[in-house]
Each structure stands twice: as structure tokens, then as C-alpha cells.
Motif scaffolding. Structure first.
Motif, PDB file in Angstrom:
ATOM      1  N   CYS A 100      -2.926 -31.801 -85.936  1.00 55.92           N
ATOM      2  CA  CYS A 100      -2.831 -30.335 -86.482  1.00 55.92           C
ATOM      3  C   CYS A 100      -3.746 -30.073 -87.395  1.00 55.92           C
ATOM      4  O   CYS A 100      -3.889 -30.681 -88.557  1.00 55.92           O
ATOM      5  CB  CYS A 100      -1.455 -30.121 -87.097  1.00 55.92           C
ATOM      6  SG  CYS A 100      -0.163 -30.350 -85.901  1.00 55.92           S
ATOM      7  N   LEU A 101      -4.785 -28.944 -87.182  1.00 54.19           N
ATOM      8  CA  LEU A 101      -6.126 -28.753 -87.945  1.00 54.19           C
ATOM      9  C   LEU A 101      -5.683 -27.818 -88.861  1.00 54.19           C
ATOM     10  O   LEU A 101      -5.176 -26.512 -88.355  1.00 54.19           O
ATOM     11  CB  LEU A 101      -7.006 -28.452 -87.128  1.00 54.19           C
ATOM     12  CG  LEU A 101      -7.491 -29.391 -85.929  1.00 54.19           C
ATOM     13  CD1 LEU A 101      -8.625 -28.938 -85.255  1.00 54.19           C
ATOM     14  CD2 LEU A 101      -7.708 -30.747 -86.655  1.00 54.19           C
ATOM     15  N   LEU A 102      -6.030 -27.844 -90.324  1.00 56.55           N
ATOM     16  CA  LEU A 102      -5.929 -27.016 -91.142  1.00 56.55           C
ATOM     17  C   LEU A 102      -7.126 -26.413 -91.830  1.00 56.55           C
ATOM     18  O   LEU A 102      -7.823 -27.497 -92.546  1.00 56.55           O
ATOM     19  CB  LEU A 102      -4.796 -27.279 -92.353  1.00 56.55           C
ATOM     20  CG  LEU A 102      -3.343 -26.854 -91.777  1.00 56.55           C
ATOM     21  CD1 LEU A 102      -2.445 -27.605 -92.973  1.00 56.55           C
ATOM     22  CD2 LEU A 102      -2.828 -25.697 -91.522  1.00 56.55           C
ATOM     23  N   ALA A 103      -7.963 -25.429 -91.791  1.00 57.09           N
ATOM     24  CA  ALA A 103      -9.101 -25.283 -92.246  1.00 57.09           C
ATOM     25  C   ALA A 103      -8.869 -24.648 -93.769  1.00 57.09           C
ATOM     26  O   ALA A 103      -8.333 -23.679 -93.835  1.00 57.09           O
ATOM     27  CB  ALA A 103      -9.885 -24.314 -91.409  1.00 57.09           C
ATOM     28  N   ALA A 104      -9.090 -25.441 -94.692  1.00 59.31           N
ATOM     29  CA  ALA A 104      -9.162 -25.388 -96.180  1.00 59.31           C
ATOM     30  C   ALA A 104     -10.100 -24.140 -96.394  1.00 59.31           C
ATOM     31  O   ALA A 104     -11.165 -24.217 -96.264  1.00 59.31           O
ATOM     32  CB  ALA A 104      -9.143 -26.448 -96.948  1.00 59.31           C
ATOM     33  N   PRO A 105      -9.581 -23.048 -97.280  1.00 56.24           N
ATOM     34  CA  PRO A 105     -10.448 -22.125 -97.800  1.00 56.24           C
ATOM     35  C   PRO A 105     -11.705 -22.461 -98.615  1.00 56.24           C
ATOM     36  O   PRO A 105     -11.494 -23.516 -99.422  1.00 56.24           O
ATOM     37  CB  PRO A 105      -9.594 -21.219 -98.621  1.00 56.24           C
ATOM     38  CG  PRO A 105      -8.485 -21.973 -98.792  1.00 56.24           C
ATOM     39  CD  PRO A 105      -8.262 -22.953 -97.982  1.00 56.24           C
ATOM     40  N   GLY A 106     -12.815 -21.961 -98.378  1.00 51.97           N
ATOM     41  CA  GLY A 106     -14.225 -22.481 -99.221  1.00 51.97           C
ATOM     42  C   GLY A 106     -14.186 -21.792-100.426  1.00 51.97           C
ATOM     43  O   GLY A 106     -15.084 -22.340-101.292  1.00 51.97           O
ATOM     44  N   GLN A 107     -13.744 -20.520-100.555  1.00 56.44           N
ATOM     45  CA  GLN A 107     -13.756 -19.524-101.593  1.00 56.44           C
ATOM     46  C   GLN A 107     -13.080 -20.241-102.946  1.00 56.44           C
ATOM     47  O   GLN A 107     -11.850 -20.914-103.036  1.00 56.44           O
ATOM     48  CB  GLN A 107     -13.536 -18.177-101.425  1.00 56.44           C
ATOM     49  CG  GLN A 107     -14.253 -17.656-100.461  1.00 56.44           C
ATOM     50  CD  GLN A 107     -13.346 -17.946 -98.994  1.00 56.44           C
ATOM     51  OE1 GLN A 107     -12.655 -18.775 -98.722  1.00 56.44           O
ATOM     52  NE2 GLN A 107     -13.403 -16.733 -98.280  1.00 56.44           N
ATOM     53  N   GLU A 108     -13.653 -20.310-103.994  1.00 60.08           N
ATOM     54  CA  GLU A 108     -13.139 -20.644-105.530  1.00 60.08           C
ATOM     55  C   GLU A 108     -11.728 -20.112-105.524  1.00 60.08           C
ATOM     56  O   GLU A 108     -11.002 -20.615-106.119  1.00 60.08           O
ATOM     57  CB  GLU A 108     -13.862 -20.560-106.521  1.00 60.08           C
ATOM     58  CG  GLU A 108     -14.882 -21.596-106.484  1.00 60.08           C
ATOM     59  CD  GLU A 108     -14.393 -22.923-106.594  1.00 60.08           C
ATOM     60  OE1 GLU A 108     -13.554 -23.394-107.560  1.00 60.08           O
ATOM     61  OE2 GLU A 108     -14.931 -23.931-105.701  1.00 60.08           O
ATOM     62  N   CYS A 109     -11.691 -18.751-105.268  1.00 61.10           N
ATOM     63  CA  CYS A 109     -10.502 -17.919-105.469  1.00 61.10           C
ATOM     64  C   CYS A 109      -9.261 -18.550-104.840  1.00 61.10           C
ATOM     65  O   CYS A 109      -8.165 -18.418-105.400  1.00 61.10           O
ATOM     66  CB  CYS A 109     -10.590 -16.594-105.522  1.00 61.10           C
ATOM     67  SG  CYS A 109     -10.927 -16.194-103.385  1.00 61.10           S
ATOM     68  N   PHE A 110      -9.497 -19.176-103.796  1.00 60.63           N
ATOM     69  CA  PHE A 110      -8.313 -19.940-103.252  1.00 60.63           C
ATOM     70  C   PHE A 110      -7.967 -21.338-103.462  1.00 60.63           C
ATOM     71  O   PHE A 110      -7.390 -22.217-102.863  1.00 60.63           O
ATOM     72  CB  PHE A 110      -8.419 -19.937-101.432  1.00 60.63           C
ATOM     73  CG  PHE A 110      -8.429 -18.291-100.821  1.00 60.63           C
ATOM     74  CD1 PHE A 110      -7.246 -17.944-100.938  1.00 60.63           C
ATOM     75  CD2 PHE A 110      -9.729 -17.797-100.546  1.00 60.63           C
ATOM     76  CE1 PHE A 110      -7.182 -16.395-100.156  1.00 60.63           C
ATOM     77  CE2 PHE A 110      -9.870 -16.644-100.143  1.00 60.63           C
ATOM     78  CZ  PHE A 110      -8.312 -15.782-100.068  1.00 60.63           C
ATOM     79  N   ARG A 111      -8.593 -21.806-104.256  1.00 62.27           N
ATOM     80  CA  ARG A 111      -8.556 -23.122-104.800  1.00 62.27           C
ATOM     81  C   ARG A 111      -7.164 -23.762-105.054  1.00 62.27           C
ATOM     82  O   ARG A 111      -6.852 -24.685-104.758  1.00 62.27           O
ATOM     83  CB  ARG A 111      -9.422 -23.401-106.177  1.00 62.27           C
ATOM     84  CG  ARG A 111      -9.368 -24.961-106.809  1.00 62.27           C
ATOM     85  CD  ARG A 111     -10.208 -25.103-107.611  1.00 62.27           C
ATOM     86  NE  ARG A 111     -10.482 -26.548-108.165  1.00 62.27           N
ATOM     87  CZ  ARG A 111     -11.510 -27.198-108.793  1.00 62.27           C
ATOM     88  NH1 ARG A 111     -12.176 -26.132-109.581  1.00 62.27           N
ATOM     89  NH2 ARG A 111     -11.463 -28.122-109.041  1.00 62.27           N
ATOM     90  N   PRO A 112      -6.126 -22.801-105.697  1.00 61.12           N
ATOM     91  CA  PRO A 112      -4.966 -23.302-105.978  1.00 61.12           C
ATOM     92  C   PRO A 112      -4.321 -23.567-104.254  1.00 61.12           C
ATOM     93  O   PRO A 112      -3.267 -24.513-104.523  1.00 61.12           O
ATOM     94  CB  PRO A 112      -4.186 -22.109-106.583  1.00 61.12           C
ATOM     95  CG  PRO A 112      -5.309 -21.404-107.295  1.00 61.12           C
ATOM     96  CD  PRO A 112      -6.720 -21.508-106.384  1.00 61.12           C
ATOM     97  N   LEU A 113      -4.607 -22.927-103.538  1.00 59.89           N
ATOM     98  CA  LEU A 113      -3.889 -23.307-102.058  1.00 59.89           C
ATOM     99  C   LEU A 113      -4.174 -24.866-101.833  1.00 59.89           C
ATOM    100  O   LEU A 113      -3.265 -25.379-101.026  1.00 59.89           O
ATOM    101  CB  LEU A 113      -4.672 -22.229-101.338  1.00 59.89           C
ATOM    102  CG  LEU A 113      -4.081 -22.288 -99.742  1.00 59.89           C
ATOM    103  CD1 LEU A 113      -2.584 -22.058 -99.785  1.00 59.89           C
ATOM    104  CD2 LEU A 113      -4.738 -21.383 -98.579  1.00 59.89           C
TER     105      LEU A 113
END
Length: 208
Positions: A100-113
Motif C-alpha cells: 500500500c503506497l502512500l506518497a508523503a507530501p513534500g511541502q513543509e506546510c504538510f510536515r505534521p502529516l
């Protein structure tokens, strides 16, 4: 969805013939524009689920006069141009093993995710563009901080050459044990090879 953790995977790999089917979570990380969405879309056996699919239908209220309306329209246009926050896909590597692939966000604003994505992850693919090595350093730092086993995939789908592995290791300050692999994120076969290497490396890294 319940994911098998890396410990359970190691216990069962010696008895693969009788092991039940497993779903393992693998993160896809990298800087903005690294090719995460394309990789997940190329690999996934089902249409990839994208945060954009839900966010794209949102509409800001209109009817406000003057500058307020112009600002609202500009904000909406920016929202539609924004990079997808997260992608989800699924690929079967064998009859009993599904990733199961989850692409983690690259932007710093999504860091808490990241705090929500990391738990239970077997390993990760770190997509890198050797011409812009600093773009993936934030994702690299988070993978190391959370002790997630990872392999570096150098994306050459945009016509970039394949740099020597030593140059990639030097640019990113990688340990010699970290796999460095070429990858065309548009090609399903290339992506499968990278994902298989990530699983193998993660199992080896977690072995006692």
C-alpha cells in the motif's frame, strides 16, 4: 485497513508457503515535483486516490465586490494549481504480498502529516533529483529521524542522466548501506524493481 508491521513480516518470511496474505505500507517521499504522484500512479493496480480529488471540488464564495472578489478568485486559482497533498495506491508484488503506497507530501506546510503516515510503515522510497539534491533533504531528514528504512530512487524520467551512485551518496550524505537505484517513475517495471528493493532492504535492516 490493517497493515502488517515489519516485525511480523520478518517472522513470516521464513514460512512463506503457509503465511496469510499481507498488506505492507510503503511511503513514497521526496521534494515537491520529485515524481511521487507519477510513481504511485504508474505502480498502482487501482486508480490512485488523490487528496486533490476531494479538494478540487471546493469553491470559494463569489459575489463580493472589488478587491475581495479578486482575492477570492486568485486564492481559488492557486488552490487548483497546488501540488496534491497525498496519494494512495496499491500494488501486488506476489500472490501473498501487497504494498500500500502512500506518497508523503513534500511541502513543509504538510510536515505534521508525517506523524500520521510514518507509524506502521515497512520502509520508504526517497525520490531524488541529483540536479536539485536539496529539494529532498527535508524528507530525508524526516525518514532518518523516524528510523524508517529507505532506498533512494534517482528519477531520470525527465531526460536527466544517470549519475554515478557515489555522486548521489556524496550529494545526500548517505550511508553506504542505503540502496541507490535508477528509476523512471513513468515505467511500471522500473517502479516495481525499486519497490522490491525497498522491501528487501527494509527486511534486512530490521533483521536481528
Amino acid at each position: 485497513m490493517v497493515f502488517a508491521d515489519s516485525g511480523a513480516c520478518r517472522e513470516r518470511r521464513g514460512n512463506a508457503a503457509t503465511a496469510p496474505p499481507m498488506a505492507l505500507k510503503v511511503l513514497v517521499a521526496g521534494g515537491p515535483g520529485a515524481g511521487k504522484t507519477t510513481l504511485v500512479g504508474s505502480a498502482s493496480e487501482v486508480g490512485p486516490l488523490r487528496a486533490e480529488d476531494f479538494l478540487g471540488g471546493a469553491r470559494l464564495p463569489y459575489g463580493r465586490p472589488g478587491r475581495m472578489r479578486e482575492a477570492a478568485e486568485a486564492e481559488e486559482a492557486d488552490a487548483h494549481r497546488a501540488t496534491v497533498a497525498m496519494d494512495f495506491g496499491r500494488i501486488t508484488l506476489s500472490g501473498r504480498l501487497t504494498l500500500c503506497l502512500l506518497a508523503a507530501p513534500g511541502q513543509e506546510c504538510f510536515r505534521p502529516l508525517w506523524e500520521e503516515l510514518v507509524p506502521g510503515a515497512l520502509g520508504a522510497v526517497l525520490l531524488a533529483d541529483i540536479r536539485r539534491p536539496r529539494d529532498c533533504l527535508g524528507a530525508l531528514d524526516r525518514l532518518q529521524r523516524h528510523a524508517v528504512p529507505y532506498a533512494v530512487a534517482v528519477n531520470y524520467s525527465d531526460g536527466a542522466g544517470r549519475p554515478p551512485k557515489g555522486a548521489v551518496r556524496a550529494a545526500l550524505g548517505l550511508d553506504a548501506t542505503v540502496p541507490v537505484l535508477p528509476c523512471d517513475v513513468r515505467d511500471r517495471g522500473s517502479v516495481r524493481e525499486v519497490l522490491a528493493s525497498v522491501v528487501e532492504h527494509a527486511m534486512t535492516a530490521g533483521a536481528p
